[in-house]
Enzyme design. Structure first.
Site, short mmCIF file in Angstrom:
data_model
loop_
_atom_site.label_atom_id
_atom_site.label_comp_id
_atom_site.label_asym_id
_atom_site.label_seq_id
_atom_site.Cartn_x
_atom_site.Cartn_y
_atom_site.Cartn_z
N LYS A 18 0.83 -1.22 0.00
CA LYS A 18 0.00 0.00 0.00
C LYS A 18 0.86 1.26 0.00
CE LYS A 18 -2.98 3.04 0.48
NZ LYS A 18 -4.27 3.33 -0.06
N CYS A 65 -3.13 10.83 1.11
CA CYS A 65 -2.43 9.58 0.81
C CYS A 65 -1.05 9.83 0.25
CB CYS A 65 -3.26 8.78 -0.18
SG CYS A 65 -4.98 8.78 0.24
N1 SAJ Z 1 -1.17 15.08 -8.99
C1 SAJ Z 1 -0.26 15.81 -9.74
N2 SAJ Z 1 0.14 15.30 -10.94
C2 SAJ Z 1 -0.33 14.11 -11.43
C3 SAJ Z 1 -1.25 13.37 -10.66
C4 SAJ Z 1 -1.64 13.89 -9.44
O1 SAJ Z 1 0.19 16.88 -9.34
O2 SAJ Z 1 0.06 13.74 -12.54
C5 SAJ Z 1 -1.60 15.58 -7.68
C6 SAJ Z 1 -3.12 15.75 -7.56
O3 SAJ Z 1 -3.54 16.97 -8.06
C7 SAJ Z 1 -3.32 15.62 -6.07
C8 SAJ Z 1 -2.26 14.59 -5.67
O4 SAJ Z 1 -1.30 14.60 -6.71
O5 SAJ Z 1 -3.05 16.84 -5.39
C9 SAJ Z 1 -2.78 13.18 -5.47
O6 SAJ Z 1 -3.83 12.91 -6.36
P1 SAJ Z 1 -4.07 11.51 -7.08
O7 SAJ Z 1 -5.26 11.70 -7.92
O8 SAJ Z 1 -2.84 11.04 -7.77
O9 SAJ Z 1 -4.29 10.45 -5.89
P2 SAJ Z 1 -5.19 10.47 -4.56
O10 SAJ Z 1 -4.36 10.99 -3.44
O11 SAJ Z 1 -6.51 11.08 -4.78
O12 SAJ Z 1 -5.39 8.87 -4.36
C10 SAJ Z 1 -4.26 8.02 -4.20
C11 SAJ Z 1 -4.38 6.83 -5.17
N3 SAJ Z 1 -3.12 6.10 -5.21
C12 SAJ Z 1 -2.46 5.82 -6.37
O13 SAJ Z 1 -2.85 6.19 -7.44
C13 SAJ Z 1 -1.22 4.98 -6.26
C14 SAJ Z 1 -5.53 5.92 -4.74
O14 SAJ Z 1 -5.56 4.75 -5.56
C15 SAJ Z 1 -5.36 5.50 -3.27
O15 SAJ Z 1 -6.44 4.71 -2.83
C16 SAJ Z 1 -5.33 6.78 -2.44
O16 SAJ Z 1 -4.19 7.57 -2.86
C17 SAJ Z 1 -5.22 6.39 -0.97
O17 SAJ Z 1 -6.22 6.51 -0.24
O18 SAJ Z 1 -4.16 5.88 -0.56
#
Ligand code: SAJ
Length: 406
Positions: free
Chosen positions: A201, A255
């Site tokens: 995880k 996360c």
């Molecule tokens: N972000 C960027 N650039 C990107 C992708 C995301 O700057 O290319 C930023 C987003 O804007 C945001 C942050 O990163 O601020 C995180 O967003 P996210 O959409 O990547 O992920 P979370 O935090 O919403 O959810 C993550 C997911 N983990 C993965 O993709 C490995 C989700 O599957 C998990 O269940 C969740 O964390 C968790 O609860 O752990």
């Protein structure tokens, strides 16, 4: 009977999903107000498809309460904060949930922990409680770790379709819990041991954090020498083995901006790339703030009061503000005793900032420069409302218009 403990972003959808697939579920949360809201027939956060799922679960007889119930399976989905200084996970809520479960649990009960914990937490902090309370771990009580994987913004779909991991001490208990999750989960369910499940995880979220940090670092390098980072990433990603993520104003959510620190906290001399990546992501709100001042200078805007942030949530189309880059930027301004930038977010009804607006037109009327911090659907379909404004798009979502970018 399943008792889901903690009805937040993960516990609520999980409880509803189980109930609407024929499992008998009681949802428990110590927050009485939250329980009262659910009992009134309202959900506690916005998420596509969640209300429909809620209605189905209510029809199927789900019960909400602030009391722990006797059940054969408990699913614990309480928050796991981390200590900002030591960077270590603080499992206090998981510990107290397990202690409370043990007060009502009978024999042969399974306690499933869904909350994210750092590798080794179950051995270090949970198993000793079982012994202390007179249970025999693996005989009359069983621990399982089934970390959640769903992404805010697409939770209902991902709960149904994502593959998942179940860590158990023996195959029989693993299979029992796999059967429970199979009631709704259409993805593959992998059985493994508890420590491996804990590690996977954290590694999944760390992988994403490191990759976002790489994109953010590229944005800084390209800004330094006047290159177009988006064009460079676009071309690089045409290579069959390259897939660079999007740079942005920072990383929020509970996360990706938190879990990798667990590894830094536990392995400070080994987790070097991870440590630097987290620092890079954390530096982005200040990078944006500096860029705002630079653009103001170029455009001859001298009053920060005429600048506004569009978006307060940590990402698009959710109402979740945990660790949001916009809030980090505002906090940074406060630390420097600067007057706060104006802000607006269609998903945020309450007041979280000094100069906050609740109507897009009103907000735009008050500013000359708009900083797009979040690419909510609302602004993407209303880009015409930005005409005449200086636009700084930190997400690269505004097309066909002259804008400043990271
Ligand atoms: N972000 C960027 N650039 C990107 C992708 C995301 O700057 O290319 C930023 C987003 O804007 C945001 C942050 O990163 O601020 C995180 O967003 P996210 O959409 O990547 O992920 P979370 O935090 O919403 O959810 C993550 C997911 N983990 C993965 O993709 C490995 C989700 O599957 C998990 O269940 C969740 O964390 C968790 O609860 O752990």
């Amino acid at each position: 009977m399943v008792n889901v403990i903690g009805l937040g972003y993960i516990g609520l959808p999980t409880a509803l999903m189980l109930a609407s697939h024929g499992v008998s579920v009681i949802g428990t949360d110590y927050n009485r107000e939250l329980v009262a809201t659910l009992k009134r027939g309202e959900i506690t956060f916005k998420e596509d498809g969640l209300f429909e799922l809620f209605e189905q679960a209510v029809k199927s007889g789900i019960v909400f309460t602030d009391k722990y119930q006797k059940a054969d399976t408990y699913i614990i989905s309480v928050p796991t904060p981390y200590d900002k200084f030591s960077k270590k996970v603080d499992p206090k809520y998981v510990i107290s949930a397990v202690e409370d479960v043990l007060k009502v649990a009978g024999k042969n009960t399974v306690i499933v922990i869904e909350s994210t914990i750092s590798p080794g937490t179950i051995d270090k902090s949970i198993r000793p409680i079982l012994k202390e309370k007179g249970f025999i771990d693996g005989e009359n009580i069983h621990l399982v770790h089934a970390p959640e994987r769903i992404i805010p913004g697409n939770m209902v779909y991902e709960l149904l379709h994502n593959n998942r991991t179940i860590g158990a001490d023996n195959a029989e208990i693993g299979e029992r819990i796999k059967k429970l999750y199979s009631s709704f989960c259409e993805g593959e369910i992998v059985l493994t041991d508890i420590r491996t499940a804990e590690m996977t995880k954290v590694v999944e979220n760390t992988y994403r954090a490191v990759n976002i940090a790489f994109a953010n670092e590229l944005a800084k390098i390209c800004r330094h020498d006047g290159m177009d980072v988006y064009e460079i990433i676009r071309i690089c990603n045409m290579h069959p083995r390259v897939n660079i993520l999007n740079p942005g104003p920072g990383v929020g959510g509970h996360c990706i901006s938190v879990d990798p620190w667990f590894l830094v906290g536990d392995y400070p001399s080994l987790a070097k790339v991870i440590d630097e990546s987290m620092k890079t992501n954390d530096s982005m709100p200040d990078f944006v703030l500096n860029r705002i001042y630079e653009i103001m200078k170029t455009e001859g805007i001298s009053d920060i009061g005429r600048v506004g942030l569009y978006g307060l949530t940590y990402k698009e189309n959710v109402d979740d503000m945990r660790e949001s880059p916009s809030l980090q930027l505002l906090e940074s301004q406060r630390r420097h005793l600067a007057d706060e930038i104006k802000c607006y977010d269609p998903y945020i009804e309450g007041k979280v900032a000094k100069h906050q607006y609740h109507n897009l037109a009103e907000f735009l009327h008050e500013v000359d420069m708009v900083v797009i911090m979040v690419g909510h659907r609302e602004i993407l379909v209303n880009t015409d409302m930005l005409s005449g404004k200086v636009v700084f798009d930190t997400r690269n979502v505004i097309k066909g218009k002259k804008v400043y970018r990271l």
